[in-house]
Scaffold this active site. Sequence first.
Site, PDB file in Angstrom:
ATOM      1  N   TRP A   1      20.369  20.786  15.109  1.00 29.13           N
ATOM      2  CA  TRP A   1      20.559  21.050  13.683  1.00 29.13           C
ATOM      3  C   TRP A   1      20.946  19.787  12.928  1.00 29.13           C
ATOM      4  CZ3 TRP A   1      17.951  25.014  12.590  1.00 29.13           C
ATOM      5  CH2 TRP A   1      17.920  26.133  13.428  1.00 29.13           C
TER       6      TRP A   1
ATOM      7  N   LYS B   1      25.163  34.064  11.522  1.00 32.01           N
ATOM      8  CA  LYS B   1      25.843  33.847  12.799  1.00 32.01           C
ATOM      9  C   LYS B   1      27.197  34.550  12.797  1.00 32.01           C
ATOM     10  CE  LYS B   1      22.434  31.056  13.667  1.00 32.01           C
ATOM     11  NZ  LYS B   1      22.368  29.676  13.232  1.00 32.01           N
TER      12      LYS B   1
ATOM     13  N   ASP C   1      27.803  21.355   8.142  1.00 29.22           N
ATOM     14  CA  ASP C   1      27.046  22.561   8.450  1.00 29.22           C
ATOM     15  C   ASP C   1      27.934  23.402   9.363  1.00 29.22           C
ATOM     16  OD1 ASP C   1      25.361  24.531   9.385  1.00 29.22           O
ATOM     17  OD2 ASP C   1      23.803  23.152  10.123  1.00 29.22           O
TER      18      ASP C   1
HETATM   19  C1  LIG Z   1      21.205  28.755  12.836  1.00 25.45           C
HETATM   20  C2  LIG Z   1      21.640  27.448  12.337  1.00 25.45           C
HETATM   21  C3  LIG Z   1      20.975  26.795  11.284  1.00 25.45           C
HETATM   22  C4  LIG Z   1      19.736  27.375  10.628  1.00 25.45           C
HETATM   23  O1  LIG Z   1      20.095  28.357   9.744  1.00 25.45           O
HETATM   24  P1  LIG Z   1      19.023  29.072   8.772  1.00 25.45           P
HETATM   25  O2  LIG Z   1      19.920  29.925   7.930  1.00 25.45           O
HETATM   26  O3  LIG Z   1      18.109  29.833   9.660  1.00 25.45           O
HETATM   27  O4  LIG Z   1      18.327  28.026   8.011  1.00 25.45           O
HETATM   28  C5  LIG Z   1      21.453  25.592  10.859  1.00 25.45           C
HETATM   29  N1  LIG Z   1      22.536  25.036  11.405  1.00 25.45           N
HETATM   30  C6  LIG Z   1      23.216  25.630  12.413  1.00 25.45           C
HETATM   31  C7  LIG Z   1      24.430  24.971  12.989  1.00 25.45           C
HETATM   32  C8  LIG Z   1      22.786  26.854  12.904  1.00 25.45           C
HETATM   33  O5  LIG Z   1      23.444  27.450  13.910  1.00 25.45           O
END
Ligand SMILES: *Cc1c(COP(=O)(O)O)cnc(C)c1O
Length: 364
Positions: free
Chosen positions: A104, A197, A173
């Site tokens: 990511w 998540k 993030d």
């Molecule tokens: C799942 C995830 C993403 C992607 O998220 P989307 O909402 O599908 O764009 C980005 N960063 C992390 C750390 C993730 O676990």
Amino acid sequence: MTDNRIFNFNAGPAALPLKVLEEVKASFLDFEGTGMSIVEISHRSAAFDTVINDAVERTRRLLKLDDSFHVLFLQGGASLQFPMIPMNFLSGDRTADYVNTGTWSTKAAKEAEILGKKIRVAASSEDKNFSYIPENIRFNNEAEYVHITSNNTIKGTQWRKFPDTGGIPIVADMSSDIMSRPLDMEKFGLIYAGAQKNIGPSGVCMVIIKKDFLDRTKDEQLPSMLRYRTFADKNSMYNTPPCFGVYTIGLVLKWLEEEMGGLEEMERFNREKAGLLYDFIDSSDFYLGTAEKDSRSLMNVTFRLCEESLEGEFIKQAQEKGLGGLKGHRSVGGCRASIYNAATREGVQALLKFMENFEKENKT
Ligand SMILES: *Cc1c(COP(=O)(O)O)cnc(C)c1O
């Protein structure tokens, strides 16, 4: 009614608290006596105003945010934040530092590069297959921000202590560990998290921005939908917001406050659950943890079987016993138990028991 629910270890979309799902179900046809479903009411109605303001207020209380922060609910997932951040904060020759701790983070940096922005990878753990979180990083003091991924969903590592950036705002993030522990928000300029998540359904991304950090943007050239200011000025309702997602996040945050007792308690419970799994893995020579010990994630427990050819059978038998979602990400293989806030002690104990039995039956 809930007898056939499995123990769900999916990485995302992932398990939500049963109590929240029951509440959604109970109110789905008639939301708060309106005679309409939450997915049928106007986002300009007083009823929805209450919903979004409640979700914002709960976020503020849980993360102890004063009004120097905006709390926004956007669409496009975490992945749209990857380009939006450099678009909004790196105009001209402004530059940013990125720490690369896995898939990511790599994607976040790549989007900045596609846009032709000047970024630098200040540290990376790629040399050891992203199995650790780098330490003692030297940041460029000209950087507008330092981007990190607080929890690496795929590799199973997590920043336990955030880096000392010498006052440069951190942009993080937090898709897979937001609301899993208290945060000292003073260090952060912006945090973002795809909801699916740890805090809700897919289709909505929580973004928290410090107001003085947002004031540094030079976004006049950007389309309205790609400017954070557009949403900050309109309480996330410039256009139709992801109403159902915001509503469900509100219920999850209520559960966090009222059932779990807030983020300190949530963290204590998350440590307990992860500790049970890691202690067992460490005591066994049949299973092998893949992240370095001091970088291990409390959310995504990644492991292999020493006999890798047994992994397919392990995942299949687990599924048959009602333990779902244990397959590692397609890019790395192996096994992964995602144990976000909603994972129960009962589920973790059922997994441990299964792992114990599987070891006994298959150890040669
Ligand atoms: C799942 C995830 C993403 C992607 O998220 P989307 O909402 O599908 O764009 C980005 N960063 C992390 C750390 C993730 O676990």
